[in-house]
Design a protein around this motif. Sequence first.
Motif, mmCIF file in Angstrom:
data_model
loop_
_atom_site.group_PDB
_atom_site.id
_atom_site.type_symbol
_atom_site.label_atom_id
_atom_site.label_comp_id
_atom_site.label_asym_id
_atom_site.label_seq_id
_atom_site.Cartn_x
_atom_site.Cartn_y
_atom_site.Cartn_z
ATOM 1 N N HIS A 118 0.620 -1.383 0.053
ATOM 2 C CA HIS A 118 -0.016 0.045 -0.017
ATOM 3 C C HIS A 118 0.663 1.169 -0.028
ATOM 4 N N TYR A 138 -2.073 6.162 5.202
ATOM 5 C CA TYR A 138 -3.310 5.508 5.838
ATOM 6 C C TYR A 138 -4.151 4.781 4.883
ATOM 7 N N VAL A 139 -4.578 3.498 5.378
ATOM 8 C CA VAL A 139 -5.521 2.544 4.481
ATOM 9 C C VAL A 139 -6.723 2.216 5.409
ATOM 10 N N HIS A 140 -7.209 2.953 6.283
ATOM 11 C CA HIS A 140 -8.488 2.947 6.838
ATOM 12 C C HIS A 140 -9.662 3.118 6.070
ATOM 13 N N ARG A 141 -10.072 2.141 5.031
ATOM 14 C CA ARG A 141 -11.649 2.332 4.396
ATOM 15 C C ARG A 141 -11.829 3.750 4.290
ATOM 16 N N PHE A 143 -11.747 6.283 5.983
ATOM 17 C CA PHE A 143 -11.074 7.223 6.614
ATOM 18 C C PHE A 143 -9.700 7.307 6.076
ATOM 19 N N THR A 147 -7.885 10.922 7.174
ATOM 20 C CA THR A 147 -6.638 10.709 8.291
ATOM 21 C C THR A 147 -5.629 11.479 7.549
ATOM 22 N N ILE A 182 -21.715 -8.854 -1.566
ATOM 23 C CA ILE A 182 -22.432 -8.199 -0.156
ATOM 24 C C ILE A 182 -22.908 -6.864 -0.402
ATOM 25 N N TYR A 233 -16.705 7.465 13.683
ATOM 26 C CA TYR A 233 -16.867 5.992 13.465
ATOM 27 C C TYR A 233 -18.095 5.431 13.837
ATOM 28 N N ASN B 126 -15.848 -9.666 3.253
ATOM 29 C CA ASN B 126 -15.335 -8.054 3.400
ATOM 30 C C ASN B 126 -14.227 -8.088 4.282
ATOM 31 N N LEU B 130 -7.301 -3.715 4.522
ATOM 32 C CA LEU B 130 -6.466 -3.521 6.048
ATOM 33 C C LEU B 130 -6.933 -2.904 7.030
ATOM 34 N N GLY B 131 -8.171 -2.045 6.674
ATOM 35 C CA GLY B 131 -8.937 -1.591 7.933
ATOM 36 C C GLY B 131 -9.688 -2.349 8.679
ATOM 37 N N GLU B 132 -9.913 -3.613 8.132
ATOM 38 C CA GLU B 132 -10.864 -4.454 8.824
ATOM 39 C C GLU B 132 -10.761 -5.031 10.282
ATOM 40 N N THR B 134 -8.734 -3.558 12.014
ATOM 41 C CA THR B 134 -8.776 -2.524 13.190
ATOM 42 C C THR B 134 -10.231 -2.210 13.630
ATOM 43 N N GLU B 135 -11.137 -2.203 12.522
ATOM 44 C CA GLU B 135 -12.323 -2.136 12.941
ATOM 45 C C GLU B 135 -13.050 -3.281 14.147
ATOM 46 N N ALA B 138 -11.555 -2.459 17.473
ATOM 47 C CA ALA B 138 -12.462 -1.263 17.738
ATOM 48 C C ALA B 138 -13.761 -1.436 18.189
ATOM 49 N N ASP B 139 -14.370 -2.591 17.515
ATOM 50 C CA ASP B 139 -15.728 -2.902 18.125
ATOM 51 C C ASP B 139 -15.700 -3.513 19.083
ATOM 52 N N LYS B 144 -14.476 4.401 19.790
ATOM 53 C CA LYS B 144 -15.394 5.060 18.990
ATOM 54 C C LYS B 144 -14.816 6.349 18.614
ATOM 55 N N ASP B 145 -13.875 7.120 19.374
ATOM 56 C CA ASP B 145 -13.626 8.221 19.434
ATOM 57 C C ASP B 145 -12.600 8.819 17.979
ATOM 58 N N PHE B 146 -11.563 7.563 17.738
ATOM 59 C CA PHE B 146 -10.821 7.692 16.653
ATOM 60 C C PHE B 146 -10.157 6.386 16.368
ATOM 61 N N VAL B 147 -10.380 6.214 14.821
ATOM 62 C CA VAL B 147 -9.909 4.829 14.519
ATOM 63 C C VAL B 147 -9.231 4.928 13.123
ATOM 64 N N THR B 148 -8.110 4.548 13.061
ATOM 65 C CA THR B 148 -7.375 4.378 11.714
ATOM 66 C C THR B 148 -6.358 3.493 11.615
ATOM 67 N N THR B 149 -5.912 3.298 10.518
ATOM 68 C CA THR B 149 -4.963 2.138 10.054
ATOM 69 C C THR B 149 -3.671 2.879 9.079
#
Lengths: 354, 393
Positions: A118, A138-141, A143, A147, A182, A233, B126, B130-132, B134-135, B138-139, B144-149
Amino acid sequence: MKQPIYINGLGVISPQKTFDVEGFLTEPIEYHENYILALDAAYKEYINPVQIRRMSRILKMTLSAAKKAMQDAGIEKPDAIIAGSGYGCIDDTEKFLLNMLDNKEMMLNPTAFMQSTHNSVAGMVALNVKCNAYNFTYVHRGFSFETSLLDAMMWMQEGKENVLIGGFDENSVNHHTVTNKIDFWKKEKVDAFDLLKTKTIGSISGEGANFMLLSSNKNEHTYGEVKDVKMCYKPNEEELLEALSKFLKKNNLEIKDIDIYLTGLNGDVTQDRIYYRSINELMKDTPVAWFKHLCGDYYTAGSFGLWVAAQICKRQEAPAILMLDGASPKKPIKNILLYNHYRNINHSFYLIQS
Amino acid sequence: MGVVSSIGMNVEENLQSLKTSKTGLCFTQFLDSIHKHELPVCEIPLDDDALAERLGLSVSDGYTRTSLLGLLAVKEALASAGISDMKSATTALISSTTVGGMRNTEVIYHELLSPNLREEYINFLNSHDLGESTERIADYFGVKDFVTTISTACSSSANAIILGARLIKHGIVDRAICGGTDTLSKFTINGFNSLMILDKEHSRPFDDSRVGLNLGEGAGYIILESEALVKKENKKILAELTGYSNTNDAFHQTASSPEGNGAFMAMSEALEMSGLSNSDISYINVHGTATPNNDVSEGRAMHRLFGDALPKFSSTKPFTGHTLAACGGIEAVYAILAIQHSLIFPSLNFKNKMNEVDIAPQTTLLENYEVNHVLSNSFGFGGNNTSIIISKA
């Protein structure tokens, strides 16, 4: 933010004529599929011929867009390079994966593997302009780009002057097949400009390489100012409204001060209905614009939205193709609120000012 | 702090392995690869179901191995920091990974594409990006306040630590869970093998005979909290992050410059930020992958910066293997352990100095060695170089 942040350069390769053109969406292209691709640019004008042969399409797109954004701002080397991508170089990832599976792990060429990471885009841009500075991916969907923008804004508060940021994602047939299962995408054929008239689930899958040069200097290159960005989020409706209210208050604005409400409406009846309803109600007296009928939906589509906002700020006009219900904003256009979300999970607000 | 690796499923087990020179290197039990008898790896000796069981989860709900390892390490980190309520302070989760759900994707890829998808795979449709993971983390914990990868190859989780520190500095959050998770996959094994940088024997960082790295898997996270929060809650501090820097070598897509320019700049800038002098550094946990290229480049950069007054240094990768996005987080935990227990961990398998640069790592466990400041390096593909400094609080 104490230090103002200006958008001084743009380089956007998208399914529309957004690259190497003077006009702003003067000849919009309507697509009729649920899978749309960016228009290839004259990459050879931005990349040397030896290098270009080994590069994947997304690398050509991103390097050209990044160089264009820097040229547009008159900057040769930025003080930081920050990229965001939901899927990264998915085509090379799939290429290496399929070769590996089909050739039973034998005789593998490393090129696709090397280009599949990435961070290969931000690394390649740094290599190209010999930039040793801060380099992040950054690789967060939904965000990923947001970010990147926030990070750039923090750095500029800390004194960096010119920061290159970009959002990129590419379409791939296999990935489309998987996510179609999906319900990410519409099952029926759809006319993109009528996307909001559909009453079905799914959107149209798009792509793009959208780079911007942010600067702490206001000059003849300046398009507009990014005042703030906020990510939420998985908010429920109440949390989302509260976040918006706080966001506006923090920036000393009221709803009536917003001249254009730019939304990430994507035509998925379940998503649009739930999340935009309450904010749309709040903004009912504000002219509403949208952009995903032009670029499709993807994790970093917010970066296309920011390009739209920057262009509107500079030109002080919003082409009719962007406006919903024939609305036309009053002038001068000062404040643009961009609200986007990806699949009800990653929500974001941006405030852009002319 | 929390860690899972091939040398232990928690911090204490990792510490014991580091003290007894117990490596995690083995042949894979779980990966169906043609290289499974030829290329050793540092594998966690539990299958996905056993990992999920430890968390009270079921793999069929779509939990990838990457998510499971991350969950286990974050769980330990939160417990060690005494955090049970995410709402007690603004919290960020900054995770990192290089291949995300690939370990699972590569096994069922043709299935995922087939029109007749088996029901048991539906929850993995799904799970690739790469974010999966992390979520999922988080869950599970309610962040909830800040989530990133972040994904910057092998420097990813060191960069997660930098972002966490900067979010706190800017008042965006009060605390940040920072680290990374990566699993062994056929994709990475074949990728690195196609680049011809995997060793069929034990990897030998900084040794003249080194030919490449051993891959590993794991997850490592540390929790950063603002000074104000720590004071308010009167919390025990494990260590302080005193410096960091992220630079780009801008030399080659996958190789490091022979002089280690990016590495030199990252270490120098981190030192400058910390306000420390060279002689204050007690220990360098090097990136030390044992590829011919990395170790010369990193070694030259260290020699340039420290001259003949080079602090003790070692690579802990012969213990854990190269865990890619996770190594910065895992090695940050090891840096804290070195400070807490006054230890310098050995660099295993070293015999002879490299021809190119006249330096030698610490090869035996050093006990009762006062460690005040640790410089930890993480370098990666794409020219990404990161150095952080962790200090005794």
